[in-house]
Write a protein that holds these residues in place. Structure first.
Motif, PDB file in Angstrom:
ATOM      1  N   LEU A 219      -0.135   4.055   3.766  1.00  0.00           N
ATOM      2  CA  LEU A 219      -0.545   3.894   2.372  1.00  0.00           C
ATOM      3  C   LEU A 219      -0.721   5.248   1.689  1.00  0.00           C
ATOM      4  N   ILE A 220      -1.445   6.142   2.345  1.00  0.00           N
ATOM      5  CA  ILE A 220      -1.753   7.434   1.734  1.00  0.00           C
ATOM      6  C   ILE A 220      -0.495   8.277   1.560  1.00  0.00           C
ATOM      7  N   ASP A 221       0.350   8.299   2.580  1.00  0.00           N
ATOM      8  CA  ASP A 221       1.574   9.088   2.483  1.00  0.00           C
ATOM      9  C   ASP A 221       2.485   8.558   1.385  1.00  0.00           C
ATOM     10  N   ALA A 222       2.551   7.241   1.250  1.00  0.00           N
ATOM     11  CA  ALA A 222       3.375   6.665   0.193  1.00  0.00           C
ATOM     12  C   ALA A 222       2.858   7.081  -1.179  1.00  0.00           C
ATOM     13  N   ALA A 223       1.537   7.052  -1.347  1.00  0.00           N
ATOM     14  CA  ALA A 223       0.962   7.413  -2.645  1.00  0.00           C
ATOM     15  C   ALA A 223       1.243   8.869  -2.999  1.00  0.00           C
ATOM     16  N   PHE A 224       0.967   9.785  -2.074  1.00  0.00           N
ATOM     17  CA  PHE A 224       1.111  11.206  -2.383  1.00  0.00           C
ATOM     18  C   PHE A 224       2.565  11.674  -2.376  1.00  0.00           C
ATOM     19  N   ALA A 225       3.460  10.849  -1.827  1.00  0.00           N
ATOM     20  CA  ALA A 225       4.883  11.189  -1.866  1.00  0.00           C
ATOM     21  C   ALA A 225       5.589  10.567  -3.066  1.00  0.00           C
ATOM     22  N   GLY A 226       4.849   9.803  -3.878  1.00  0.00           N
ATOM     23  CA  GLY A 226       5.439   9.228  -5.080  1.00  0.00           C
ATOM     24  C   GLY A 226       6.121   7.898  -4.885  1.00  0.00           C
ATOM     25  N   GLN A 227       5.834   7.208  -3.778  1.00  0.00           N
ATOM     26  CA  GLN A 227       6.452   5.910  -3.490  1.00  0.00           C
ATOM     27  C   GLN A 227       5.508   4.792  -3.962  1.00  0.00           C
ATOM     28  N   ALA A 228       5.502   4.561  -5.255  1.00  0.00           N
ATOM     29  CA  ALA A 228       4.535   3.640  -5.848  1.00  0.00           C
ATOM     30  C   ALA A 228       4.679   2.220  -5.304  1.00  0.00           C
ATOM     31  N   GLY A 229       5.907   1.734  -5.180  1.00  0.00           N
ATOM     32  CA  GLY A 229       6.115   0.378  -4.677  1.00  0.00           C
ATOM     33  C   GLY A 229       5.600   0.207  -3.257  1.00  0.00           C
ATOM     34  N   GLU A 230       5.881   1.173  -2.398  1.00  0.00           N
ATOM     35  CA  GLU A 230       5.417   1.106  -1.016  1.00  0.00           C
ATOM     36  C   GLU A 230       3.897   1.211  -0.946  1.00  0.00           C
ATOM     37  N   ALA A 231       3.313   2.062  -1.789  1.00  0.00           N
ATOM     38  CA  ALA A 231       1.860   2.192  -1.822  1.00  0.00           C
ATOM     39  C   ALA A 231       1.207   0.875  -2.221  1.00  0.00           C
ATOM     40  N   GLU A 232       1.778   0.209  -3.204  1.00  0.00           N
ATOM     41  CA  GLU A 232       1.224  -1.063  -3.654  1.00  0.00           C
ATOM     42  C   GLU A 232       1.340  -2.130  -2.574  1.00  0.00           C
ATOM     43  N   ARG A 233       2.473  -2.175  -1.881  1.00  0.00           N
ATOM     44  CA  ARG A 233       2.652  -3.157  -0.794  1.00  0.00           C
ATOM     45  C   ARG A 233       1.692  -2.880   0.361  1.00  0.00           C
ATOM     46  N   SER A 234       1.543  -1.612   0.731  1.00  0.00           N
ATOM     47  CA  SER A 234       0.634  -1.263   1.820  1.00  0.00           C
ATOM     48  C   SER A 234      -0.799  -1.607   1.461  1.00  0.00           C
ATOM     49  N   TYR A 235      -1.160  -1.352   0.204  1.00  0.00           N
ATOM     50  CA  TYR A 235      -2.530  -1.666  -0.213  1.00  0.00           C
ATOM     51  C   TYR A 235      -2.808  -3.158  -0.094  1.00  0.00           C
ATOM     52  N   ARG A 236      -1.865  -3.974  -0.538  1.00  0.00           N
ATOM     53  CA  ARG A 236      -2.062  -5.424  -0.458  1.00  0.00           C
ATOM     54  C   ARG A 236      -2.244  -5.865   0.995  1.00  0.00           C
ATOM     55  N   ARG A 237      -1.492  -5.246   1.908  1.00  0.00           N
ATOM     56  CA  ARG A 237      -1.598  -5.632   3.322  1.00  0.00           C
ATOM     57  C   ARG A 237      -2.976  -5.286   3.867  1.00  0.00           C
ATOM     58  N   PHE A 238      -3.462  -4.092   3.594  1.00  0.00           N
ATOM     59  CA  PHE A 238      -4.779  -3.711   4.090  1.00  0.00           C
ATOM     60  C   PHE A 238      -5.879  -4.545   3.439  1.00  0.00           C
ATOM     61  N   ARG A 239      -5.677  -4.920   2.201  1.00  0.00           N
ATOM     62  CA  ARG A 239      -6.676  -5.754   1.526  1.00  0.00           C
ATOM     63  C   ARG A 239      -6.763  -7.116   2.192  1.00  0.00           C
ATOM     64  N   VAL A 240      -5.617  -7.703   2.512  1.00  0.00           N
ATOM     65  CA  VAL A 240      -5.600  -9.000   3.201  1.00  0.00           C
ATOM     66  C   VAL A 240      -6.282  -8.899   4.560  1.00  0.00           C
TER      67      VAL A 240
END
Length: 342
Positions: A219-240
């Motif tokens: 999640l963190i690497d996706a966010a700081f690397a500019g991968q917004a879609g991947e960051a959003e998907r990873s966040y949803r998974r951790f939230r679940v």
């Protein structure tokens, strides 16, 4: 000077603070540990923590708008007598003037505990409490291996459990990112092992999940690397999976601070050279961290750190549903900013 070194905090808490101390500031990047220690200090000062007349909780932003309230509350005598405590919760507005007025006044009967975020050395509130003989400043940084081992033993002993050495080492290796999350994992393990005399390595492997920063690397690497879609998907998974919103932002905050430190230490070096000298960075993450270093300047990282600090505090004060919305928004905004820097 009454600044306390991180390694001396636990000993001071066991002994108990000097009763002549008027204000105890609890601050640092480990929001779970900050919250635990602030709660312990505030609730431990009164006979009945559930009594709102004995333990007064004040939001930092409310106090900033009415600085005189802290002095009034500290000087108030309880309806039925007894020790009182004031617990100031984190806010986004400065409260140093309110604390300064209290420290200049006569010694109050109440214990005042101020809970704060990761304050810089130059932060007015931290400077004020470190310099005053009537205040304590207690830093809270992520637990080291020894502290984690002691924490595991103490919590499990309270449940009448022992833990095998190899099981303790494995459990400790998966903890440490946030005290509150670490305690949750230990309590989950204790519940799983209820009825046993000793917790084995198999028990740890069956129950414990990696709650340190590494579990959030995707999640963190996706966010700081500019991968917004991947960051959003990873966040949803951790939230679940039930991950706390403030824990996720806290992990992102620590990574932003690590990037900033690496950037400043490696001035004049290329991102590749900085990554090559980054101790402890897993080889599988080197490429994406190099991308992050190329996209984030020290100034931009400072802004990201401030945004994440505000987000952590906001999440801790919000209901779970709204906290997740706040955290997701912060991380996606970081990803979008990194994307623009490509």
């Amino acid at each position: 000077m009454t600044a306390i070194r991180p390694g001396d905090v636990e000993g001071l808490l066991r002994r108990g603070p000097d009763p002549r101390v008027a204000v105890i500031l609890v601050y640092g990047p480990d929001t779970g540990l900050v919250a635990e220690r602030a709660r312990s200090l505030a609730e431990g000062a009164v006979a009945d923590p559930s009594d709102p007349f004995a333990l007064v909780k004040i939001d930092g932003d409310v106090l900033a708008g009415d600085p005189g309230r802290l002095l009034d509350e500290a000087g108030t005598v309880g309806l039925f007598g007894g020790q009182r405590a004031i617990w100031v919760r984190p806010g986004s507005r400065p409260i140093a003037p309110a604390v300064e007025a209290l420290l200049k006044a006569e010694l109050p009967a109440a214990r005042v505990v101020v809970e704060a975020g990761d304050l810089a050395k130059s932060a007015p509130l931290r400077v004020l409490c470190e310099r005053s003989p009537r205040a304590l400043a207690l830093p809270c940084y992520p637990d080291d291996a020894r502290t984690l081992a002691d924490l595991i033993d103490a919590r499990l002993q309270a449940e009448g459990l022992r833990i095998a050495r190899d099981a303790r080492e494995t459990l400790a290796a998966s903890l440490g990112g946030d005290r509150r999350a670490s305690l949750g994992e230990i309590e989950k393990l204790a519940l799983y092992a209820r009825g046993q005399r000793e917790i084995s390595l198999e028990d740890v492997e069956a129950v414990a999940s990696d709650v340190s920063g590494s579990v959030l690397n995707a999640l963190i690497d996706a966010a700081f690397a500019g991968q917004a879609g991947e960051a959003e998907r990873s966040y949803r998974r951790f939230r679940v999976e039930g991950m706390d919103a403030s824990v996720m932002l806290g992990a992102a905050l620590r990574h932003a601070l690590a990037l900033l430190a690496a950037r400043l230490d490696g001035q004049g070096q290329s991102p590749g050279q900085i990554v090559a000298s980054w101790r402890g960075l897993h080889f599988r993450r080197q490429r994406i961290v190099e991308v992050q270093l190329a996209r984030w300047s020290p100034e931009a990282l400072r802004r990201a750190v401030a945004r994440l600090q505000e987000g952590v505090l906001a999440c801790r004060r919000a209901e779970a549903e709204f906290a997740h919305a706040l955290a997701s928004d912060v991380l996606v905004r970081i990803a979008l900013e990194a994307g623009r820097r490509a």
